[in-house]
Design an enzyme around this catalytic site. Structure first.
Site, PDB file in Angstrom:
ATOM      1  N   GLY A  31       0.820  -1.217   0.000  1.00 22.58           N
ATOM      2  CA  GLY A  31       0.000   0.000   0.000  1.00 22.58           C
ATOM      3  C   GLY A  31       0.850   1.261   0.000  1.00 22.58           C
ATOM      4  CG  HIS A  34       5.115   4.927  -5.059  1.00 24.64           C
ATOM      5  ND1 HIS A  34       5.626   4.214  -6.120  1.00 24.64           N
ATOM      6  CD2 HIS A  34       5.635   4.356  -3.942  1.00 24.64           C
ATOM      7  CE1 HIS A  34       6.443   3.277  -5.676  1.00 24.64           C
ATOM      8  NE2 HIS A  34       6.455   3.332  -4.353  1.00 24.64           N
ATOM      9  N   GLY A  36       5.210   4.228  -9.066  1.00 26.65           N
ATOM     10  CA  GLY A  36       5.951   2.981  -9.301  1.00 26.65           C
ATOM     11  C   GLY A  36       5.032   1.767  -9.182  1.00 26.65           C
ATOM     12  CG  HIS A  37       3.179   0.719  -5.398  1.00 23.78           C
ATOM     13  ND1 HIS A  37       3.286   1.777  -4.527  1.00 23.78           N
ATOM     14  CD2 HIS A  37       3.830  -0.312  -4.805  1.00 23.78           C
ATOM     15  CE1 HIS A  37       3.970   1.401  -3.450  1.00 23.78           C
ATOM     16  NE2 HIS A  37       4.316   0.146  -3.602  1.00 23.78           N
ATOM     17  N   GLY A 147       8.630  -5.161  -8.848  1.00 23.63           N
ATOM     18  CA  GLY A 147       9.451  -4.041  -9.295  1.00 23.63           C
ATOM     19  C   GLY A 147      10.945  -4.333  -9.193  1.00 23.63           C
ATOM     20  CE  LYS A 149      12.919   1.846  -3.986  1.00 23.43           C
ATOM     21  NZ  LYS A 149      12.462   0.930  -2.929  1.00 23.43           N
ATOM     22  CG  ASP A 150      11.849  -3.517  -3.475  1.00 28.29           C
ATOM     23  OD1 ASP A 150      12.254  -3.246  -2.343  1.00 28.29           O
ATOM     24  OD2 ASP A 150      11.007  -2.811  -4.082  1.00 28.29           O
ATOM     25  CB  SER A 185      10.624   4.421  -1.855  1.00 29.08           C
ATOM     26  OG  SER A 185      10.445   3.820  -0.585  1.00 29.08           O
ATOM     27  CB  SER A 186       5.749   3.413   0.566  1.00 25.89           C
ATOM     28  OG  SER A 186       5.119   2.723  -0.490  1.00 25.89           O
TER      29      SER A 186
HETATM   30  P1  AMP Z   1       6.087  -2.377  -1.620  1.00 23.85           P
HETATM   31  O1  AMP Z   1       4.718  -1.807  -1.473  1.00 23.85           O
HETATM   32  O2  AMP Z   1       7.183  -1.446  -1.256  1.00 23.85           O
HETATM   33  O3  AMP Z   1       6.211  -3.738  -0.978  1.00 23.85           O
HETATM   34  O4  AMP Z   1       6.291  -2.620  -3.165  1.00 23.85           O
HETATM   35  C1  AMP Z   1       5.362  -3.382  -3.901  1.00 23.85           C
HETATM   36  C2  AMP Z   1       5.927  -3.633  -5.278  1.00 23.85           C
HETATM   37  O5  AMP Z   1       6.181  -2.391  -5.926  1.00 23.85           O
HETATM   38  C3  AMP Z   1       7.281  -4.381  -5.234  1.00 23.85           C
HETATM   39  O6  AMP Z   1       7.318  -5.317  -6.306  1.00 23.85           O
HETATM   40  C4  AMP Z   1       8.266  -3.271  -5.434  1.00 23.85           C
HETATM   41  O7  AMP Z   1       9.471  -3.708  -6.029  1.00 23.85           O
HETATM   42  C5  AMP Z   1       7.502  -2.373  -6.394  1.00 23.85           C
HETATM   43  N1  AMP Z   1       8.033  -1.016  -6.394  1.00 23.85           N
HETATM   44  C6  AMP Z   1       8.267  -0.213  -5.322  1.00 23.85           C
HETATM   45  N2  AMP Z   1       8.809   0.959  -5.713  1.00 23.85           N
HETATM   46  C7  AMP Z   1       8.918   0.895  -7.068  1.00 23.85           C
HETATM   47  C8  AMP Z   1       9.413   1.786  -8.064  1.00 23.85           C
HETATM   48  N3  AMP Z   1       9.901   2.996  -7.762  1.00 23.85           N
HETATM   49  N4  AMP Z   1       9.370   1.389  -9.367  1.00 23.85           N
HETATM   50  C9  AMP Z   1       8.874   0.168  -9.692  1.00 23.85           C
HETATM   51  N5  AMP Z   1       8.403  -0.723  -8.796  1.00 23.85           N
HETATM   52  C10 AMP Z   1       8.416  -0.364  -7.506  1.00 23.85           C
END
Ligand code: AMP
Length: 282
Positions: A31, A34, A36-37, A147, A149-150, A185-186
């Site tokens: 959640g 942004h 990216g998500h 993503g 990024k991770d 990033s969140s």
């Molecule tokens: P998270 O909510 O941080 O667990 O991220 C959920 C998904 O979004 C994961 O697959 C992350 O790698 C991806 N993600 C987070 N930030 C970015 C970004 N800036 N660009 C692309 N994917 C992202």
């Protein structure tokens, strides 16, 4: 958009769809969505008939002194953003329904989880692998989008899918950045204006390595030294790692003679940020 609150309800509804021949795409998230998500959501929409986004701040992937309790939670805004993209399904389980009392079974993550994040966040990838395994069981998706990024997380999930013969395809979306290069990033919302400027040091350090590699520099120790000095010049001094490693195994390498990836984890104030860049081999 249908909001599914429990594993039982999600599996019942989504498995019926799957049996009718509907191809599902899954985007797991925590959640605080942004752009990216949302780019991953759009990729899933292109790859499948219907899209399932999950939102779950997974307690088992946070260490005892990490930011689980203050991790940003913006559920209503997230719902609106997903609805505006036309997402069909949101899986947003309660902690109680995903980890009921007595829960004890866990995935032991693959070897690629051990270096880097594995050293600084012990237990993190065990939590990630376990929650992704649960999501893959509950949501019978053909494809899941993660993503870049991770980077290490992607390798952990890809390897788990391969090692445990999971019937799902993993697709990786590019890292989406702000106009000045900062990876979205969140956790960026924790940063003050001055910290936001310091945080650009991660992107600068990755750019320096990319330029050195493009200029033909192959010695990894030189590349890593340049990353550290660029970070320090940007006042990023609390650095967990700034490494160039084998892109597949994440094992150390001496020379850029194969696909490699530059990975950084560093603190800006109290906020731990990560970023990465793939480097082409000769
Ligand atoms: P998270 O909510 O941080 O667990 O991220 C959920 C998904 O979004 C994961 O697959 C992350 O790698 C991806 N993600 C987070 N930030 C970015 C970004 N800036 N660009 C692309 N994917 C992202």
């Amino acid at each position: 958009m249908h909001i599914l609150k429990t594993p039982r309800e999600a599996f019942a509804k989504l498995d019926r769809l799957r049996r009718e021949g509907v191809r599902l795409g899954l985007v797991p998230t925590m959640g605080a969505l942004h752009v990216g998500h949302l780019s991953l959501v759009e990729q899933a929409q292109r790859l499948a008939d219907q899209t399932v986004v999950s939102i779950f701040v997974n307690p088992t992937q946070f260490g005892p002194n990490e930011d689980f309790s203050r991790y940003p939670r913006t559920f209503q805004e997230d719902v609106e953003r997903l609805e505006s993209l036309g997402v069909e399904w949101l899986f947003a389980p309660t902690e109680q329904s995903l980890y009921p009392p007595g829960f004890s079974c866990c995935v032991q993550p693959p070897a690629v989880a051990q270096p880097l994040e594995g050293e600084f966040r012990p237990g993190h990838y065990g939590g990630v692998a376990t929650v992704c395994m649960k999501l893959f069981q509950i949501i019978p998706a053909e494809v899941a989008v993660f993503g870049r990024k991770d980077y290490q997380q992607v390798r952990v999930i890809e390897q788990m899918v391969e090692d445990l013969n999971l019937p799902i395809r993993i697709v990786v979306g590019p890292t989406i950045r702000e106009a000045d290069g900062l990876a979205m990033s969140s956790r960026n919302r924790y940063l003050s204006d001055s910290q936001r400027q310091q945080a650009l040091g991660l992107w600068r350090a990755l750019q320096v390595v990319a330029e050195m590699a493009a200029d033909g520099q192959r010695q990894v120790s030189d590349l890593e030294r340049a990353m550290l000095s660029t970070l320090e010049a940007s006042q990023v001094t609390k650095i967990d790692y700034a490494r160039v490693v084998d892109a597949r195994t994440l094992a150390p390498i001496e020379s850029l003679d194969r696909p490699a990836v530059a990975l950084i984890a560093a603190f800006v104030g109290q906020t731990r940020l990560i970023d990465c860049l793939l480097l082409e081999a000769d």
